[in-house]
Design an enzyme around this catalytic site. Structure first.
Site, PDB file in Angstrom:
ATOM      1  N   SER A  25     -75.208  16.747  -8.001  1.00 36.86           N
ATOM      2  CA  SER A  25     -75.725  17.208  -7.196  1.00 36.86           C
ATOM      3  C   SER A  25     -77.655  16.484  -6.831  1.00 36.86           C
ATOM      4  O   SER A  25     -77.867  17.110  -7.988  1.00 36.86           O
ATOM      5  CB  SER A  25     -75.686  18.621  -7.516  1.00 36.86           C
ATOM      6  OG  SER A  25     -76.483  19.381  -6.453  1.00 36.86           O
ATOM      7  N   HIS A  78     -74.012  15.200  -3.458  1.00 37.37           N
ATOM      8  CA  HIS A  78     -73.719  16.485  -2.676  1.00 37.37           C
ATOM      9  C   HIS A  78     -75.611  16.616  -2.676  1.00 37.37           C
ATOM     10  O   HIS A  78     -75.853  16.863  -3.888  1.00 37.37           O
ATOM     11  CB  HIS A  78     -73.390  17.540  -4.644  1.00 37.37           C
ATOM     12  CG  HIS A  78     -73.132  18.873  -3.569  1.00 37.37           C
ATOM     13  ND1 HIS A  78     -72.475  19.272  -3.310  1.00 37.37           N
ATOM     14  CD2 HIS A  78     -74.170  19.635  -3.682  1.00 37.37           C
ATOM     15  CE1 HIS A  78     -72.164  20.425  -1.952  1.00 37.37           C
ATOM     16  NE2 HIS A  78     -73.551  20.919  -2.940  1.00 37.37           N
ATOM     17  N   ASP A  93     -77.608  19.786  -1.404  1.00 40.85           N
ATOM     18  CA  ASP A  93     -78.274  20.853  -0.868  1.00 40.85           C
ATOM     19  C   ASP A  93     -79.472  21.124   0.422  1.00 40.85           C
ATOM     20  O   ASP A  93     -80.653  20.779  -0.132  1.00 40.85           O
ATOM     21  CB  ASP A  93     -78.551  21.760  -1.927  1.00 40.85           C
ATOM     22  CG  ASP A  93     -77.140  21.939  -2.200  1.00 40.85           C
ATOM     23  OD1 ASP A  93     -76.139  22.514  -2.203  1.00 40.85           O
ATOM     24  OD2 ASP A  93     -77.283  21.754  -3.868  1.00 40.85           O
ATOM     25  N   MET A 124     -81.316  23.670   1.979  1.00 43.88           N
ATOM     26  CA  MET A 124     -81.849  25.095   1.744  1.00 43.88           C
ATOM     27  C   MET A 124     -82.655  25.420   2.938  1.00 43.88           C
ATOM     28  O   MET A 124     -84.127  24.507   3.145  1.00 43.88           O
ATOM     29  CB  MET A 124     -82.115  25.766   0.935  1.00 43.88           C
ATOM     30  CG  MET A 124     -81.531  25.664  -0.059  1.00 43.88           C
ATOM     31  SD  MET A 124     -82.335  25.891  -2.202  1.00 43.88           S
ATOM     32  CE  MET A 124     -80.439  24.363  -3.184  1.00 43.88           C
ATOM     33  N   HIS A 131     -74.459  20.084   1.896  1.00 38.05           N
ATOM     34  CA  HIS A 131     -73.941  21.750   1.913  1.00 38.05           C
ATOM     35  C   HIS A 131     -75.220  22.589   2.769  1.00 38.05           C
ATOM     36  O   HIS A 131     -76.495  22.394   1.719  1.00 38.05           O
ATOM     37  CB  HIS A 131     -73.973  22.358   0.903  1.00 38.05           C
ATOM     38  CG  HIS A 131     -73.723  23.195  -0.380  1.00 38.05           C
ATOM     39  ND1 HIS A 131     -73.400  23.731  -1.360  1.00 38.05           N
ATOM     40  CD2 HIS A 131     -73.803  24.716   1.227  1.00 38.05           C
ATOM     41  CE1 HIS A 131     -73.439  25.027  -1.234  1.00 38.05           C
ATOM     42  NE2 HIS A 131     -73.398  25.231  -0.026  1.00 38.05           N
ATOM     43  N   MET A 152     -77.291  25.054   2.836  1.00 37.50           N
ATOM     44  CA  MET A 152     -77.956  26.945   2.882  1.00 37.50           C
ATOM     45  C   MET A 152     -78.655  27.383   3.882  1.00 37.50           C
ATOM     46  O   MET A 152     -80.090  27.800   3.026  1.00 37.50           O
ATOM     47  CB  MET A 152     -77.599  26.958   1.523  1.00 37.50           C
ATOM     48  CG  MET A 152     -76.706  27.072   1.056  1.00 37.50           C
ATOM     49  SD  MET A 152     -77.844  26.938  -1.767  1.00 37.50           S
ATOM     50  CE  MET A 152     -76.484  25.295  -1.819  1.00 37.50           C
ATOM     51  N   MET A 175     -69.031  29.027  -3.900  1.00 39.35           N
ATOM     52  CA  MET A 175     -69.958  28.593  -4.961  1.00 39.35           C
ATOM     53  C   MET A 175     -69.804  29.481  -6.228  1.00 39.35           C
ATOM     54  O   MET A 175     -69.449  30.643  -6.501  1.00 39.35           O
ATOM     55  CB  MET A 175     -71.058  30.009  -3.883  1.00 39.35           C
ATOM     56  CG  MET A 175     -71.609  28.993  -2.760  1.00 39.35           C
ATOM     57  SD  MET A 175     -72.148  27.425  -3.553  1.00 39.35           S
ATOM     58  CE  MET A 175     -73.921  27.501  -4.897  1.00 39.35           C
ATOM     59  N   ASP A 188     -69.180  24.526  -6.973  1.00 42.86           N
ATOM     60  CA  ASP A 188     -70.690  23.947  -7.092  1.00 42.86           C
ATOM     61  C   ASP A 188     -71.231  25.028  -7.833  1.00 42.86           C
ATOM     62  O   ASP A 188     -72.223  26.712  -7.161  1.00 42.86           O
ATOM     63  CB  ASP A 188     -71.165  23.874  -5.437  1.00 42.86           C
ATOM     64  CG  ASP A 188     -72.446  23.878  -5.647  1.00 42.86           C
ATOM     65  OD1 ASP A 188     -73.287  23.562  -6.327  1.00 42.86           O
ATOM     66  OD2 ASP A 188     -73.427  23.493  -4.256  1.00 42.86           O
TER      67      ASP A 188
END
Length: 220
Positions: free
Chosen positions: A9, A34, A36, A38, A67, A69, A138, A176
């Site tokens: 990540s 990976h 993220d 956000m 991913h 979010m 999650m 994750d």
């Protein structure tokens, strides 16, 4: 036997040395990046946006697993495709019309993922599981790296695996949050296919060895 995948990540990477860390993942035994995204609304944190993803995509030589979010992910599906995402995961909790969102992701030639927060029941995917390439469970509350693993995740993996098998789907299960060498084997035994590891990889003294060991444990 499908080999189990490791996805470091990038949220846990050193942002001042991002290219170095991306090259490290390129040269490692890891399978995916990976990433993220956000927005500070859906989760109480803001990570990186489009320009950083564009920079990562330029250097990354492996599958880019994004991913989201964020609230209202539909607005950005086309943009993330253009930025080089191979897999785009949206949160179940952020999608009013999940089926339509999944179809839109696939129409942009990406694999479609759905993430579930720790309190969201896997049975809610009963009607869409055959349209989902990847379910990201999650195993910490989303928003920040370095949190400790939520133990009820093992049961959740088994429930999800049962659902996938029952429906004859080919969906991969991704975990994750809080993944280490201590729980990797147990996660895979429960049915996990992809392990996301952030702090555990990037805060280790020998990142390449850590990834190699984690992949070996997952596939032992």
């Amino acid at each position: 036997m499908n080999s189990k995948l490791i996805a470091p990540s990038i949220l846990a990477a050193d942002f001042a040395n991002l290219q170095r860390d991306i090259e490290m993942v390129n040269n490692s035994n890891a399978d995916w990046f990976h990433i993220d995204i956000m927005d500070g609304v859906f989760v109480p944190n803001i990570s990186f946006g489009m320009p950083v993803l564009k920079a990562i995509s330029k250097h990354a030589k492996k599958t880019i697993d994004v991913h989201l979010m964020i609230i209202d992910p539909d607005r950005y599906i086309k943009t993330f495709a253009e930025l080089g995402s191979d897999i785009l995961t949206v949160h179940y909790e952020a999608c009013t019309h999940l089926h339509r969102t999944l179809q839109t992701i696939k129409s942009q030639d990406m694999k479609a993922g759905v993430a579930l927060n720790p309190h969201t029941n896997v049975s809610l995917l009963e009607d869409t599981i055959n349209d989902i390439d990847l379910v990201c469970l999650m195993s910490v509350n989303p928003g920040f790296g370095g949190q400790s693993f939520i133990e009820s995740t093992f049961n959740k993996i088994k429930q999800l695996k049962d659902l996938i098998t029952r429906k004859g789907a080919s969906t991969k299960i991704q975990i994750d949050g809080g993944v280490t060498n201590k729980n990797a084997k147990q996660l895979v035994d429960a049915g996990a296919d992809v392990l996301v590891a952030g702090s555990y990889v990037f805060k280790s003294t020998n990142q390449l060895e850590t990834i190699k060991d984690l992949r070996a444990i997952a596939n032992s």
